[in-house]
Design a protein around this motif. Structure first.
Motif, mmCIF file in Angstrom:
data_model
loop_
_atom_site.group_PDB
_atom_site.id
_atom_site.type_symbol
_atom_site.label_atom_id
_atom_site.label_comp_id
_atom_site.label_asym_id
_atom_site.label_seq_id
_atom_site.Cartn_x
_atom_site.Cartn_y
_atom_site.Cartn_z
ATOM 1 N N LEU A 266 0.709 -1.156 -0.001
ATOM 2 C CA LEU A 266 0.043 -0.013 -0.017
ATOM 3 C C LEU A 266 0.782 1.361 -0.027
ATOM 4 C CD1 LEU A 266 -2.645 -1.009 2.749
ATOM 5 C CD2 LEU A 266 -2.979 -1.442 0.277
ATOM 6 N N THR A 267 0.243 2.200 -0.257
ATOM 7 C CA THR A 267 0.856 3.635 -0.093
ATOM 8 C C THR A 267 -0.034 4.508 0.981
ATOM 9 O OG1 THR A 267 -0.183 4.449 -2.180
ATOM 10 C CG2 THR A 267 2.104 3.680 -2.327
ATOM 11 N N TRP A 268 0.658 5.496 1.678
ATOM 12 C CA TRP A 268 -0.390 6.272 2.866
ATOM 13 C C TRP A 268 -1.306 6.978 1.873
ATOM 14 C CZ3 TRP A 268 2.325 10.569 5.845
ATOM 15 C CH2 TRP A 268 1.423 10.839 7.031
ATOM 16 N N HIS A 269 -0.994 7.854 1.138
ATOM 17 C CA HIS A 269 -2.038 8.950 0.829
ATOM 18 C C HIS A 269 -2.364 8.916 -0.908
ATOM 19 C CE1 HIS A 269 -0.813 11.726 4.434
ATOM 20 N NE2 HIS A 269 -1.925 11.126 4.531
ATOM 21 N N ASP A 270 -1.443 7.936 -1.480
ATOM 22 C CA ASP A 270 -1.528 8.251 -2.986
ATOM 23 C C ASP A 270 -2.925 7.317 -3.497
ATOM 24 O OD1 ASP A 270 0.817 9.849 -4.051
ATOM 25 O OD2 ASP A 270 1.396 8.596 -2.403
ATOM 26 N N GLY A 271 -3.219 6.075 -2.647
ATOM 27 C CA GLY A 271 -4.212 5.485 -3.256
ATOM 28 C C GLY A 271 -4.083 4.473 -4.134
ATOM 29 N N ILE A 272 -2.573 4.292 -4.137
ATOM 30 C CA ILE A 272 -1.996 3.136 -5.037
ATOM 31 C C ILE A 272 -1.563 1.939 -4.496
ATOM 32 C CG2 ILE A 272 -0.347 2.943 -6.837
ATOM 33 C CD1 ILE A 272 -0.457 5.948 -7.557
ATOM 34 N N ALA A 273 -1.907 0.710 -4.728
ATOM 35 C CA ALA A 273 -1.275 -0.635 -4.359
ATOM 36 C C ALA A 273 -0.622 -1.093 -5.387
ATOM 37 C CB ALA A 273 -2.526 -1.441 -3.955
ATOM 38 N N HIS A 274 0.669 -1.267 -4.995
ATOM 39 C CA HIS A 274 1.851 -1.944 -6.081
ATOM 40 C C HIS A 274 1.627 -3.443 -5.794
ATOM 41 C CE1 HIS A 274 3.535 2.010 -7.149
ATOM 42 N NE2 HIS A 274 3.364 2.284 -5.682
ATOM 43 N N ARG A 275 1.851 -4.084 -6.971
ATOM 44 C CA ARG A 275 1.949 -5.660 -6.830
ATOM 45 C C ARG A 275 3.367 -6.007 -7.527
ATOM 46 N NH1 ARG A 275 -2.821 -8.468 -6.266
ATOM 47 N NH2 ARG A 275 -4.741 -7.184 -6.199
ATOM 48 N N TRP A 276 4.059 -7.014 -6.809
ATOM 49 C CA TRP A 276 5.334 -7.183 -7.185
ATOM 50 C C TRP A 276 5.478 -8.971 -7.142
ATOM 51 C CZ3 TRP A 276 7.934 -2.742 -7.379
ATOM 52 C CH2 TRP A 276 7.538 -1.690 -6.404
ATOM 53 N N ASP A 277 6.153 -9.391 -7.939
ATOM 54 C CA ASP A 277 6.413 -10.786 -8.137
ATOM 55 C C ASP A 277 7.288 -11.018 -6.876
ATOM 56 O OD1 ASP A 277 8.177 -13.222 -8.843
ATOM 57 O OD2 ASP A 277 6.938 -13.199 -10.350
ATOM 58 N N VAL A 278 6.912 -12.176 -6.206
ATOM 59 C CA VAL A 278 7.182 -12.377 -4.742
ATOM 60 C C VAL A 278 8.798 -13.237 -4.880
ATOM 61 C CG1 VAL A 278 6.487 -14.729 -4.754
ATOM 62 C CG2 VAL A 278 6.950 -13.531 -2.668
ATOM 63 N N ARG A 279 9.100 -13.676 -6.167
ATOM 64 C CA ARG A 279 10.350 -14.252 -6.624
ATOM 65 C C ARG A 279 11.344 -13.329 -6.756
ATOM 66 N NH1 ARG A 279 6.583 -17.541 -8.445
ATOM 67 N NH2 ARG A 279 6.889 -16.617 -10.497
ATOM 68 N N THR A 280 11.052 -12.590 -7.644
ATOM 69 C CA THR A 280 11.825 -11.552 -8.315
ATOM 70 C C THR A 280 11.682 -10.132 -7.517
ATOM 71 O OG1 THR A 280 10.421 -10.660 -10.078
ATOM 72 C CG2 THR A 280 11.800 -12.792 -10.380
ATOM 73 N N LEU A 281 10.691 -9.561 -7.372
ATOM 74 C CA LEU A 281 10.334 -8.417 -6.820
ATOM 75 C C LEU A 281 10.218 -7.361 -7.855
ATOM 76 C CD1 LEU A 281 12.403 -7.630 -3.377
ATOM 77 C CD2 LEU A 281 10.013 -8.737 -3.930
ATOM 78 N N LYS A 282 9.926 -7.911 -9.096
ATOM 79 C CA LYS A 282 9.520 -7.087 -10.260
ATOM 80 C C LYS A 282 8.193 -6.653 -10.370
ATOM 81 C CE LYS A 282 12.959 -8.931 -13.457
ATOM 82 N NZ LYS A 282 13.550 -9.766 -14.958
ATOM 83 N N PRO A 283 7.798 -5.379 -10.503
ATOM 84 C CA PRO A 283 6.478 -4.892 -10.559
ATOM 85 C C PRO A 283 5.501 -5.591 -11.419
ATOM 86 C CG PRO A 283 7.879 -3.323 -11.688
ATOM 87 C CD PRO A 283 8.874 -4.362 -11.142
#
Length: 272
Positions: free
Chosen positions: A116-133
């Motif tokens: 999550l992000t605090w004020h931006d209303g954006i949730a990021h998704r990341w590959d759990v193995r590579t941490l690539k977006p």
């Protein structure tokens, strides 16, 4: 590691609501002003082990997966999601969040991390193995803590609500009001789903609370003030925050913002 006795059997222990709010930031009271003490079981914790933790990490989210810790950190221009070695605290991999955004809570959903992000209303998704977006989702309101119960994502936003969200779209499904003896409990922060219940940090306090995710009732308080005292942080924002559970080994880890130590703890089998 939570003892089998952590089923909250036995007599309740008298706890003043002010014992939570007195440790909270002035003007950010953790509970509504009490008219009488709150009666919930209070548990202590034993330190099982201590591990190094990055003292520059403003810890917002913490979880355990596949033999490693995953952590999200906050502050603009410093926020990231990282994989961390338990043994020595070293960062094994890291993905930086947009420098204009303030990173917040972190949860695992299938093969992705959601941050999550605090004020931006954006949730990021990341590959759990590579941490690539792997994409983004939008949501309304503030982002604080995040965890998963295997069906939904459960989010806190600094209020007394737990927001239940669709894990794929982050659409809000419902809200559950968190109460302690019938009174709203605000400032719920980092979350972890453990043995069918929610463990939550209460911002600016040295306490965890255990929450029934169905009713929102606080069913126990865990007093971690001895850990706070041991760390002896001088920065008032270096608060207890970060809960991770190793389900396979039944191990529970906690840390804090800017803390040099990550603790493995065991909750007492009986109330204080």
């Amino acid at each position: 590691m939570i003892a089998a006795g952590f089923a909250l059997a036995g007599p309740a222990v008298l706890v003043s609501s002010s014992s939570l709010s007195s440790a909270a930031q002035a003007g950010q009271g953790a509970v509504a002003a009490p008219r009488e003490p709150t009666r919930v079981p209070v548990f202590s914790a034993t330190i099982v082990a201590r591990y190094p933790h990055d003292r520059t990490a403003f810890t917002e989210g913490l979880l355990w997966h596949d033999g490693a810790l995953y952590e999200s950190t906050g502050q603009e221009r410093q926020s990231d999601v990282r994989r961390v070695s338990l043994k020595d605290g070293k960062i094994l991999a890291k993905a930086r969040i947009d420098p204009a955004q303030f990173g917040e809570g972190l949860a695992l959903w299938k093969d992705q991390l959601v941050s999550l992000t605090w004020h931006d209303g954006i949730a990021h998704r990341w590959d759990v193995r590579t941490l690539k977006p792997k994409g983004q989702n939008r949501y309304t309101g503030e982002g604080w803590g995040l965890t998963s119960d295997g069906v939904s994502l459960l989010q806190s936003d600094g209020s007394s609500d737990i927001i239940v969200r669709d894990p794929l779209t982050l659409a809000e499904r419902k809200r559950v009001a968190v109460t302690i003896d019938g009174r709203p409990l605000r400032d719920i922060n980092e979350l972890e789903y453990v043995h069918g219940a929610l463990l939550a940090n209460v911002w600016h306090t040295g306490f965890l609370v255990r929450i029934d995710p169905g009713s929102g009732k606080v069913t126990a308080v865990i007093d971690l003030r001895p850990l706070v005292a041991e760390v002896a942080a001088t920065d008032r924002e270096a608060v207890l925050n970060g809960i991770a559970w190793d389900a396979k080994a039944d191990r529970l880890f906690v840390t804090g913002k800017y803390w040099p130590t990550l603790f493995e703890i065991k909750i007492a089998a009986k109330p204080q």
